[in-house]
Design an enzyme around this catalytic site. Sequence first.
Site, PDB file in Angstrom:
ATOM      1  N   GLY A  49      21.914  -3.297  -1.567  1.00 18.52           N
ATOM      2  CA  GLY A  49      21.641  -2.837  -0.204  1.00 18.52           C
ATOM      3  C   GLY A  49      20.496  -1.855  -0.101  1.00 18.52           C
ATOM      4  O   GLY A  49      20.370  -1.136   0.890  1.00 18.52           O
ATOM      5  N   SER A  86      17.853   2.019 -11.525  1.00 18.07           N
ATOM      6  CA  SER A  86      18.815   2.275 -12.592  1.00 18.07           C
ATOM      7  C   SER A  86      19.208   3.738 -12.495  1.00 18.07           C
ATOM      8  O   SER A  86      18.696   4.467 -11.643  1.00 18.07           O
ATOM      9  CB  SER A  86      18.200   1.973 -13.966  1.00 18.07           C
ATOM     10  OG  SER A  86      17.073   2.810 -14.181  1.00 18.07           O
ATOM     11  N   SER A  88      21.526   5.140 -11.222  1.00 21.89           N
ATOM     12  CA  SER A  88      22.057   5.491  -9.891  1.00 21.89           C
ATOM     13  C   SER A  88      21.071   6.329  -9.093  1.00 21.89           C
ATOM     14  O   SER A  88      21.438   7.234  -8.356  1.00 21.89           O
ATOM     15  CB  SER A  88      23.397   6.238 -10.025  1.00 21.89           C
ATOM     16  OG  SER A  88      24.302   5.468 -10.757  1.00 21.89           O
ATOM     17  N   THR A  91      18.929   5.596  -4.068  1.00 25.14           N
ATOM     18  CA  THR A  91      19.068   6.350  -2.823  1.00 25.14           C
ATOM     19  C   THR A  91      18.406   7.714  -2.989  1.00 25.14           C
ATOM     20  O   THR A  91      17.669   8.175  -2.120  1.00 25.14           O
ATOM     21  CB  THR A  91      20.561   6.540  -2.491  1.00 25.14           C
ATOM     22  OG1 THR A  91      21.133   5.258  -2.287  1.00 25.14           O
ATOM     23  CG2 THR A  91      20.754   7.399  -1.254  1.00 25.14           C
ATOM     24  N   GLY A 285      23.351   9.115  -5.482  1.00 25.76           N
ATOM     25  CA  GLY A 285      23.740   7.780  -5.930  1.00 25.76           C
ATOM     26  C   GLY A 285      25.232   7.669  -6.186  1.00 25.76           C
ATOM     27  O   GLY A 285      25.880   8.630  -6.582  1.00 25.76           O
ATOM     28  N   GLU A 288      26.873   4.118 -10.683  1.00 24.23           N
ATOM     29  CA  GLU A 288      27.609   4.333 -11.924  1.00 24.23           C
ATOM     30  C   GLU A 288      28.807   5.265 -11.749  1.00 24.23           C
ATOM     31  O   GLU A 288      29.862   5.029 -12.334  1.00 24.23           O
ATOM     32  CB  GLU A 288      26.665   4.813 -13.023  1.00 24.23           C
ATOM     33  CG  GLU A 288      25.807   3.673 -13.532  1.00 24.23           C
ATOM     34  CD  GLU A 288      24.418   4.110 -13.928  1.00 24.23           C
ATOM     35  OE1 GLU A 288      24.063   3.925 -15.084  1.00 24.23           O
ATOM     36  OE2 GLU A 288      23.694   4.650 -13.057  1.00 24.23           O
TER      37      GLU A 288
END
Lengths: 344, 287
Positions: A49, A86, A88, A91, A285, A288
């Site tokens: 997303g 990667s 996380s 964002t 994020g 993970e």
Amino acid sequence: MKLRGIGVGSMMYGLGYGFARPDFSTTDIELAPDGTVTIWNGASELGQGLQTLLCQLVAEELGIPYEDTFIITADTGRTPDAGPVSASRSTYVQGNSALKACRDLKKPMAELAGELLKTDPDQLIFKKGLVQDQNEPSRSISFTNLAGGMHQRGRRVRGSGYHSITTGDVDKETSQGDAYATYAWASQLAEVEVDTETGQVTVLRLASATDAGKAINPKMVEGQIEGGAVQGLGFALMEDMKIEQGEFKNAKLSTYLIPTAADVPMVEPLIVEVYDPTGPYGAKGVAEPATIPTAPTIFNAIANALGQRVRFTPATPEKMLKLLGKLEEKEEQITIEDMPYPEP
Amino acid sequence: MLYRKYEVAQTLPEALSLLSSHNGAVVRPVAGGTDLILQLHERILSADVLVDISRVPELRGIRLENGQLVIGAATTYTEISRSDLVLKNAFVLAEASKKIGAVQIQNMATLGGNIGNASPAADAIPGLYALQADVVVCGPNAERRIPITEFHQGYRKIDLNPGELIKEIRFAIPAEGTGTAFYKYALRKSQAISVVDAAVCVQLSDGVIKHATVALGAVAPTIIRSPAAESVLIGEPPSEDLFDRAAEAACQDARPIDDIRGSAAFRKYLVGVCTSHAVRSACERAA
Ligand SMILES: Cc1cc2nc3c(=O)[nH]c(=O)nc-3n(C[C@H](O)[C@H](O)[C@H](O)COP(=O)(O)OP(=O)(O)OC[C@H]3O[C@@H](n4cnc5c(N)ncnc54)[C@H](O)[C@@H]3O)c2cc1C
């Protein structure tokens, strides 16, 4: 016999790369004469997303409808380097660079609006499709008209944002220091049932509380939390790479098993929002963080059910039957206690 | 290219003539394609021509004929698991059909395909061993009827000549007081190949097991019967102790191997688990 147990697992996770490793993103945006905005960012949409999220952030920052944003991602010929998707970090890092690109574009837009509205550009806010003087709301111009005016007058209609969270390194001697730009927290709770005859472990229900900082898109965060739990469940109970002489012996989805819908329990996603001042609108994020606690949670629940600890992943039925003494143990299982500590 | 030509047969004679009319070419029948297409993709098998038999009316459907249940080779698992005739007379097949892959596979895959593919882990075949079914095979000139235990000759080896098709499965309706059951052990809840499975038929008379068949899957090159377990059961009243003894006996008949899904020792242990569960359910259903 079927035994039930409950377990909790928690984690702390450093977002991004940390340890002085390069960790940055660039986003470009461009304003069209009709007030729509195009975003360029090198990150890849993996189904998580990211495109939706970047468009949401840009729409929010410019005060325009989501539908007026367009995005181009992961095209080496056209998009600026945003670093990998990667750790996380998307964002948190790519999101921040998108906001900075908006702020860069807002500068020439506010200048022109200030000229047209005869007001101080610094007092202008971008909200609900208008560019408006926050002290004198009657002084306003629609974002669309302003966009047209920018083009007619040949003003700068492109913005660029660069964001870096590259940290310092930890102390070489002591490994002490603040390795990451920010940290995320998550806890999960699960109930499992262990069938002592068949060795099968069934996760009956699972709740996952994940710190999102601020959920930019709550439904997508729930999706990340649920998907993370399913992936963690696979890690805990199924995913088993069989490697012989360097060859991956079960490199097929029929032999390398991951959970199916039938294996997944009710997952209750709980979004925890602790505003992070360094994140875009406080967000960080969740990818993970939503998957890391699952295996320990399930393993703690198994221990609670059996009064005995599993020391390996995945806890497949065959290994569970060995643990339960129903099957003879052939290879030596190294337990954590037996593992030699690295030299300090 | 997986194949050069795909022919869809509308009748049994047409299917048989398509199978033998391509001189020198590799021609294979395809029903649901859920085994064959994968094997062509992975280049385990090759084919020049595929003859689709899934729409041939003579190969489809379930009917009762002179005290025998007849299931067409191209009947799907969804059809089998919803058939009143099967649910009433051969529950074991409905139970197994529900455990094959998941709904999408059950909608496509056929009983004849399971028999033709002849995997030692095939889930529909143990039930057919337990029901002592026959395979009816038809060729251009004649039909043959072979007990399923002889039709499966060895590892993926079946008694089928080029140009022949599996037409149907036939077995005598089990006697009054019979219960049947299938128990599958796999490494996840759906879309999983059996590590071990067991199918059982028992007939109870005056509280005593009069007749019993026990079939085991994924523990030998073909599905096997377990004579040891059967003789333990016959003549005894059902009890937990009896189920345990039948399970132990079944373990002796199993000859499992190590593979990616489990070690031989694991499988041997599971033979006991599967047998006792299946025998218990069958006895409950017989009562
Ligand atoms: C995702 C997935 C999950 C699966 N899960 C299971 C499972 O849980 N248990 C299980 O047992 N199997 C499973 N299978 C395997 C497969 O679905 C079954 O074996 C099924 O019964 C095959 O039927 P089909 O109609 O698709 O066969 P096809 O692929 O069409 O044919 C299989 C073989 O039989 C031959 N054949 C087909 N019909 C006839 C006929 N009438 N006469 C002569 N030869 C014939 C074909 O030439 C081919 O060699 C799975 C497969 C997939 C892809």
